[in-house]
Design a protein around this motif. Structure first.
Motif, PDB file in Angstrom:
ATOM      1  N   ALA A 337      -5.405   0.191  -2.451  1.00 17.64           N
ATOM      2  CA  ALA A 337      -5.667  -0.353  -1.130  1.00 17.64           C
ATOM      3  C   ALA A 337      -7.076  -1.273  -1.384  1.00 17.64           C
ATOM      4  N   ALA A 338      -7.198  -2.276  -0.948  1.00 21.44           N
ATOM      5  CA  ALA A 338      -8.292  -2.971  -1.065  1.00 21.44           C
ATOM      6  C   ALA A 338      -9.342  -2.984   0.446  1.00 21.44           C
ATOM      7  N   ALA A 339      -8.629  -2.547   1.423  1.00 23.01           N
ATOM      8  CA  ALA A 339      -9.493  -2.232   2.410  1.00 23.01           C
ATOM      9  C   ALA A 339      -9.437  -0.981   3.177  1.00 23.01           C
ATOM     10  N   PRO A 340     -10.560  -0.528   4.015  1.00 20.88           N
ATOM     11  CA  PRO A 340     -10.414   0.666   4.687  1.00 20.88           C
ATOM     12  C   PRO A 340      -9.311   0.807   5.549  1.00 20.88           C
ATOM     13  N   PRO A 341      -9.071   2.372   6.181  1.00 20.11           N
ATOM     14  CA  PRO A 341      -8.271   2.384   7.031  1.00 20.11           C
ATOM     15  C   PRO A 341      -8.036   1.722   8.472  1.00 20.11           C
ATOM     16  N   LEU A 342      -7.210   1.935   9.178  1.00 19.88           N
ATOM     17  CA  LEU A 342      -7.336   1.121  10.481  1.00 19.88           C
ATOM     18  C   LEU A 342      -7.799   1.910  11.453  1.00 19.88           C
ATOM     19  N   GLY A 343      -8.412   1.468  12.400  1.00 23.78           N
ATOM     20  CA  GLY A 343      -9.150   2.089  13.595  1.00 23.78           C
ATOM     21  C   GLY A 343     -10.521   2.655  13.547  1.00 23.78           C
ATOM     22  N   ILE A 344     -11.155   1.918  12.322  1.00 23.83           N
ATOM     23  CA  ILE A 344     -12.589   2.413  12.098  1.00 23.83           C
ATOM     24  C   ILE A 344     -13.647   1.279  12.337  1.00 23.83           C
ATOM     25  N   VAL A 345     -13.386   0.134  11.915  1.00 21.42           N
ATOM     26  CA  VAL A 345     -14.125  -0.833  11.722  1.00 21.42           C
ATOM     27  C   VAL A 345     -13.522  -2.291  12.364  1.00 21.42           C
ATOM     28  N   PRO A 346     -14.006  -2.731  13.568  1.00 18.63           N
ATOM     29  CA  PRO A 346     -13.323  -3.672  14.245  1.00 18.63           C
ATOM     30  C   PRO A 346     -13.877  -5.152  13.380  1.00 18.63           C
ATOM     31  N   GLY A 347     -12.919  -5.985  13.412  1.00 18.65           N
ATOM     32  CA  GLY A 347     -13.090  -7.188  12.751  1.00 18.65           C
ATOM     33  C   GLY A 347     -12.859  -7.312  11.157  1.00 18.65           C
ATOM     34  N   GLN A 348     -12.167  -6.055  10.780  1.00 20.94           N
ATOM     35  CA  GLN A 348     -12.064  -5.780   9.288  1.00 20.94           C
ATOM     36  C   GLN A 348     -11.055  -6.680   8.719  1.00 20.94           C
ATOM     37  N   ARG A 349     -11.422  -7.346   7.391  1.00 22.56           N
ATOM     38  CA  ARG A 349     -10.217  -8.084   6.831  1.00 22.56           C
ATOM     39  C   ARG A 349      -9.405  -7.405   6.045  1.00 22.56           C
ATOM     40  N   TYR A 350      -8.186  -7.675   5.830  1.00 19.96           N
ATOM     41  CA  TYR A 350      -7.275  -6.895   4.921  1.00 19.96           C
ATOM     42  C   TYR A 350      -6.630  -7.853   3.714  1.00 19.96           C
ATOM     43  N   PRO A 351      -7.161  -7.793   2.388  1.00 19.83           N
ATOM     44  CA  PRO A 351      -6.667  -8.606   1.517  1.00 19.83           C
ATOM     45  C   PRO A 351      -5.148  -8.562   1.369  1.00 19.83           C
ATOM     46  N   GLN A 352      -4.379  -9.565   0.867  1.00 19.82           N
ATOM     47  CA  GLN A 352      -3.063  -9.347   0.610  1.00 19.82           C
ATOM     48  C   GLN A 352      -2.609  -9.037  -0.785  1.00 19.82           C
ATOM     49  N   HIS A 353      -1.439  -8.288  -1.210  1.00 19.61           N
ATOM     50  CA  HIS A 353      -0.937  -8.108  -2.524  1.00 19.61           C
ATOM     51  C   HIS A 353       0.266  -8.744  -2.613  1.00 19.61           C
ATOM     52  N   GLU A 354       0.575  -9.264  -3.696  1.00 18.69           N
ATOM     53  CA  GLU A 354       1.835 -10.074  -3.869  1.00 18.69           C
ATOM     54  C   GLU A 354       2.630  -9.657  -5.268  1.00 18.69           C
ATOM     55  N   THR A 355       3.698  -9.547  -5.222  1.00 19.49           N
ATOM     56  CA  THR A 355       4.394  -9.041  -6.398  1.00 19.49           C
ATOM     57  C   THR A 355       6.006  -9.903  -6.318  1.00 19.49           C
ATOM     58  N   ASN A 356       6.759  -9.873  -7.324  1.00 20.54           N
ATOM     59  CA  ASN A 356       8.224 -10.203  -7.250  1.00 20.54           C
ATOM     60  C   ASN A 356       9.024  -8.912  -7.530  1.00 20.54           C
ATOM     61  N   LEU A 357      10.119  -8.493  -6.779  1.00 20.75           N
ATOM     62  CA  LEU A 357      10.769  -7.555  -7.185  1.00 20.75           C
ATOM     63  C   LEU A 357      11.489  -7.329  -8.447  1.00 20.75           C
ATOM     64  N   ASP A 358      12.089  -8.437  -8.841  1.00 25.59           N
ATOM     65  CA  ASP A 358      12.759  -8.664 -10.108  1.00 25.59           C
ATOM     66  C   ASP A 358      13.181  -7.347 -10.767  1.00 25.59           C
ATOM     67  N   ASN A 359      14.246  -6.804 -10.089  1.00 21.22           N
ATOM     68  CA  ASN A 359      14.775  -5.445 -10.512  1.00 21.22           C
ATOM     69  C   ASN A 359      13.772  -4.286 -10.712  1.00 21.22           C
ATOM     70  N   ALA A 360      12.652  -4.415 -10.272  1.00 19.02           N
ATOM     71  CA  ALA A 360      11.810  -3.466 -10.263  1.00 19.02           C
ATOM     72  C   ALA A 360      12.082  -2.638  -9.037  1.00 19.02           C
ATOM     73  N   SER A 361      11.355  -1.281  -8.989  1.00 20.35           N
ATOM     74  CA  SER A 361      11.508  -0.594  -7.515  1.00 20.35           C
ATOM     75  C   SER A 361       9.921  -0.322  -7.012  1.00 20.35           C
ATOM     76  N   LEU A 362       9.893  -0.650  -5.903  1.00 23.18           N
ATOM     77  CA  LEU A 362       8.438  -0.350  -5.337  1.00 23.18           C
ATOM     78  C   LEU A 362       8.617   0.886  -4.336  1.00 23.18           C
ATOM     79  N   TYR A 363       7.515   1.553  -4.549  1.00 26.18           N
ATOM     80  CA  TYR A 363       7.410   2.874  -3.987  1.00 26.18           C
ATOM     81  C   TYR A 363       6.198   3.014  -3.156  1.00 26.18           C
ATOM     82  N   LEU A 364       6.240   3.221  -1.958  1.00 23.59           N
ATOM     83  CA  LEU A 364       5.180   3.496  -1.003  1.00 23.59           C
ATOM     84  C   LEU A 364       5.212   4.862  -0.479  1.00 23.59           C
ATOM     85  N   TYR A 365       4.147   5.596  -0.807  1.00 24.24           N
ATOM     86  CA  TYR A 365       4.215   6.987  -0.535  1.00 24.24           C
ATOM     87  C   TYR A 365       2.951   7.546   0.163  1.00 24.24           C
TER      88      TYR A 365
END
Lengths: 567, 112
Positions: A337-365
Motif C-alpha cells: 500500500a502507498a497510502a494510509p487507511p480510509l476515514g482518517i485524513v480528509p483530502g488524502q491522495r491514493y497512488p495507483q498500481h498497475e500490472t498485467n495479469l498475463d497468466n499470473a494470479s493476483l491475491y488480495l488478502y
C-alpha cells in the motif's frame, strides 16, 4: 424428646422463643419456594413475594427494593399494601432500607420516630403512617442485590426481633428466586441477541457478491472471526467490460465494525460503478468516511479494475496488506500500500498500481489470513501463505481456495479473514487436447499417435511427447485391465491442460470405484513381470492422484508434469 | 508395423520384435519368448525395430528372463532400440537383463 437436626437448625435461625412454631415457618418457606419455582418472570416473582410476605408477617405493607445496575440506586420494584410505592427510588445508604444494604444486615426499627435515618417522604405524599419497620438485605453470591421490607404490624403491635429473624429467613429464598429470574431473563436476552446476530450475519453475507462461474475472473472468500464481520469484498461489471473489485478490513471486530463495513462496501460499490480511476474512487470514499466515521474507526481497503480483454489491472490501496502477484514462472511480487487507511485524513491522495495479469494470479488478502495460528500458536505469516499458494499452484483456482480455507479452518482464526483471487479462469477450463475412446487395448496405439500429433502441433519436444505417451498408455492400460476388467465398451476420456509450469494429464473413466489405496509402485529390486506401470508413471511425472468420483461416476486420475518452456 | 518372428542362428533361438509393443498384443511376444525358450538353450530377443514398448511388453521380457533362469538356459536382449532402452532404464531393468549388440557379440564375449 430430642430435637431433630432440622429443628435445631431452624431454632438457631429464629431464636429461642417457645411460642414460636418452627414448622409454620417451614410451611411458608415451602410455599414461597414452590411459588418461585412456578415462574421465571421476574415481576411475577416479586409480586408473589410481597403479597405472601405481607400476609405471613401480619403486616400492613411490604415492598422489595432492588439496586438498579445503571443508576446504582435502590428502586422499589414491587409493593403490597394500601399504597403502591413501586418506582420509588433512593440512593444506597439512605433511609432504613439503604442502611440494610450498606451494613448488609437486617434492620429492626420498632419506632421509626426514634430513627434518624427514617425518610418520611412517602408518608408525607401518600398519607400512610409508618410506625415500625423490618427489613433484610437480599444476598446472592454476587453480593447484595436489594432489600425486602415490611411495614407496621397489623393490630398496632410493634415488630420485634423474632419478626426480624423471620424476615431474614424469608429473604434467602427470595434473593435466590430473584437471581434465578434475572438469569432466566439474561438467557432470554442472550438468545434474542444471538438470533439477531444470526440475522445480521445472514444480511451481511447477502451483501457479499455471489460466487460466479468461470470464466468470471474473480473468486472471494470471507471467514468471520465472530458472528458478524468487519471485512468485506465485492466485484461488479461495468458496461465497458471492465470488472470492478474492492476488498477491505474495518478496524475492530464485531457489531460496530460490521456496521461500518456495510456503509463502506455500499459507498465503494456505488462510487466504483461510476468508472473513475481507483485513485479518485478511493479519495471520494475517504472524504465521505472522514465526514461521518467516529470513535477512531477506520478502514483498510483496496479498490480497482480488471480489464479481461487486455489483462490490465489497476488499483489503489489504502493501508490494506500488499497485493501478491504469483506469475506463471512461479515468481512472487508484492505491491505494498502507498497510502494510509480510509476515514482518517480528509483530502488524502491514493497512488495507483498497475500490472498485467498475463497468466499470473493476483491475491488480495486481509491480515486475518497471515495472522491465523496453529494450535501451537505459530502464525501462518507471509512465508507460510506463500508456501500454501506455491503448493496449490497447479490446482484450479477453486481447488486452491478450497485448500486454503481447509488449512485456515484447521487454524485458530482470531481476526476476520478475507481473500480475493483474480485469475484467468478460462485457462483452467479449456483443455489443450481431449480424446474420448473405448476401453480396448487396440485403441492405445491410436491414442499415442493422437497425443503425439496434438503435442507436436503445440510445439512439444520429442522427449516430452514420448514421456506423456508412456504415462498415458500405462494409466489407460491399468484402466482397461483393472477398472473395466476387460469390458471393452467402457469409456475413457483423456485431457491435457496447461496449468502454469505444469502439464496436467487427466484420465477419466466411468468404471466402478477403484481401490485407490492399493495402487502403488512395486519394489524394483524384485525381478518379476507386471506391476511396472506405476513405477514408470512415478519416474516420469512430478505428482499424480487418483480419486473416486462422487456417486459412483467413475474415477479420475490426474498426473502433473513440470515443464520448462517446453510448450 | 507390429511383428514378432522366430528364427534360429547357430545355437541361438531368435525372437525378432518390431513396431509398438503394448497391451493389445504383448501377450503374443510373451508366448513367442516362452515357446522359444522351450525349443532351444539360448534365446535372444531382438528389439532393434521396436519403436515403443510399455510395461506389458517389458513384463513379457521379464517373464522370459525368469523362465530361462529357472531352466538354466541363456536369455538376452539384443540390438535394443533407444525407446526400449529408455523404458528399461526408467524401470532400472537395464541392470537386470543381459544386453548385447548382436548374437556375434555374445559369441565373442564367450571366447574371451
Amino acid at each position: 424428646m430430642a430435637k431433630t437436626s432440622r429443628e435445631e437448625a431452624i431454632h438457631r435461625v429464629i431464636g429461642n422463643d417457645p411460642a414460636y412454631d418452627p414448622f409454620e415457618q417451614l410451611e411458608v418457606l415451602a410455599e414461597l419456594s414452590q411459588a418461585f419455582a412456578q415462574s421465571l418472570d421476574i415481576q411475577v416473582t416479586l409480586d408473589n413475594v410481597v403479597n405472601r410476605i405481607v400476609d405471613y408477617m401480619g403486616a400492613e405493607a411490604a415492598s422489595i427494593f432492588l439496586i438498579d445496575d445503571d443508576s446504582g440506586r435502590l428502586v422499589c420494584r414491587a409493593s403490597a399494601g394500601p399504597v403502591d410505592v413501586t418506582g420509588f427510588q433512593l440512593p444506597v445508604g439512605e433511609g432504613i432500607v439503604g442502611r440494610a444494604v450498606s451494613e448488609n444486615r437486617a434492620q429492626l426499627v420498632s419506632d421509626v420516630g426514634a430513627d434518624t435515618d427514617f425518610l418520611d417522604e412517602i408518608d408525607c405524599s401518600t398519607g400512610f403512617l409508618t410506625r415500625s419497620v423490618v427489613c433484610s438485605p437480599l444476598q446472592t453470591s454476587d453480593g447484595v442485590i436489594g432489600v425486602l421490607q415490611v411495614l407496621n404490624k397489623r393490630g398496632g403491635e410493634l415488630f420485634d426481633e423474632r419478626d426480624r429473624d423471620v424476615l431474614r429467613v424469608l429473604a434467602s429464598p427470595t434473593a435466590l428466586a430473584i437471581n434465578n429470574a434475572r438469569m432466566a431473563l439474561d438467557l432470554v436476552e442472550q438468545r434474542r441477541i444471538k438470533k439477531e446476530l444470526k440475522l445480521a450475519r445472514s444480511i451481511q453475507r447477502s451483501l457479499l457478491p455471489r460466487r460466479r462461474r468461470p470464466p468470471f475472473p474473480i473468486l472471494g472468500i470471507n471467514i468471520p472471526a465472530r458472528e458478524v464481520s468487519g471485512d468485506f469484498f465485492d466485484y461488479f461489471e461495468l458496461t465497458d467490460g471492465r470488472i470492478g473489485f474492492t476488498i477491505g478490513d474495518v478496524s475492530g471486530k464485531g457489531v460496530d465494525a460490521s456496521l461500518l463495513m456495510v456503509k463502506t462496501t455500499s459507498l465503494l460499490r456505488w462510487s466504483g460503478k461510476q468508472g473513475d480511476d481507483p485513485a479518485q474512487w478511493l479519495a471520494g470514499v475517504n472524504d465521505e468516511l472522514c465526514e461521518t466515521v467516529s470513535r477512531g474507526m477506520f478502514v483498510c481497503g483496496l479498490a480497482g479494475y480488471y480489464d479481461p480483454s487486455s489483462g490490465d489491472l489497476c488499483w489503489a490501496n489504502a493501508g490494506f496488506p500488499p497485493v501478491l502477484r504469483h506469475d506463471s514462472a512461479g515468481e512472487f511480487r508484492e505491491f505494498p500500500a502507498a497510502a494510509p487507511p480510509l476515514g482518517i485524513v480528509p483530502g488524502q491522495r491514493y497512488p495507483q498500481h498497475e500490472t498485467n495479469l498475463d497468466n499470473a494470479s493476483l491475491y488480495l488478502y486481509s491480515d486475518g489470513v497471515t495472522e491465523s495460528r496453529t494450535a501451537g500458536g505459530k502464525q501462518l505469516g507471509s512465508a507460510g501463505f506463500l508456501q500454501i499458494i506455491r503448493e496449490g499452484a497447479s490446482s484450479s483456482p477453486e481447488r486452491r481456495l478450497g485448500a486454503l480455507v481447509s488449512d485456515l479452518r484447521r487454524r485458530e482464526i482470531s481476526d476476520d479473514t478475507t481473500l480475493l483471487l483474480i485469475e484467468d479462469r478460462q485457462r483452467w477450463q479449456m483443455p489443450l487436447v481431449e480424446f474420448g475412446f473405448t476401453s480396448e487395448a487396440e485403441n492405445l496405439r491410436m491414442l499415442r499417435t493422437a497425443l503425439a500429433d496434438a503435442m507436436e502441433s503445440l510445439g512439444c519436444g520429442r522427449t516430452l511427447i514420448g514421456q506423456v505417451q508412456l504415462v498415458v498408455n500405462e494409466a489407460c492400460a491399468n484402466i482397461i485391465q483393472h477398472a473395466y476388467a476387460g469390458d471393452e465398451k467402457g469409456k475413457i476420456i483423456c485431457a491435457l491442460r496447461l496449468q502454469r509450469q505444469f502439464l496436467v494429464i487427466e484420465l477419466r473413466d466411468f468404471a466402478p470405484p477403484v481401490d485407490c489405496c492399493n495402487i502403488r509402485p512395486r519394489d524394483l529390486s524384485e525381478c518379476r513381470p507386471g506391476g511396472l506401470g506405476v513405477n514408470l508413471i512415478d519416474s516420469i511425472v512430478d505428482e499424480w492422484t487418483l480419486e473416486n468420483l462422487p456417486q459412483g461416476e467413475g474415477n479420475l486420475m490426474v498426473m502433473k508434469k513440470r515443464i520448462r518452456g517446453e510448450i | 508395423m507390429n511383428r514378432c518372428e522366430h528364427s534360429t542362428d547357430g545355437r541361438f533361438q531368435i525372437v525378432s520384435v518390431g513396431g509398438e509393443v503394448d497391451l493389445s498384443w504383448s501377450s503374443q511376444i510373451r508366448r513367442a519368448v516362452l515357446d522359444s525358450l522351450r525349443n532351444g538353450d539360448y534365446t535372444l530377443v531382438d528389439l532393434s525395430a521396436v519403436t515403443y514398448i510399455d510395461s506389458s511388453g517389458i513384463a513379457a521380457l521379464v517373464e522370459g528372463l525368469q523362465s530361462a533362469k529357472r531352466d538354466e538356459k541363456g536369455f538376452a536382449l539384443t540390438s535394443v532400440s533407444e525407446p526400449v532402452m529408455a523404458v528399461l532404464c526408467l524401470a532400472r531393468l537395464d541392470q537386470v537383463f543381459p544386453i548385447y549388440g548382436s548374437a556375434a557379440e555374445i559369441d565373442a564375449a564367450a571366447q574371451d
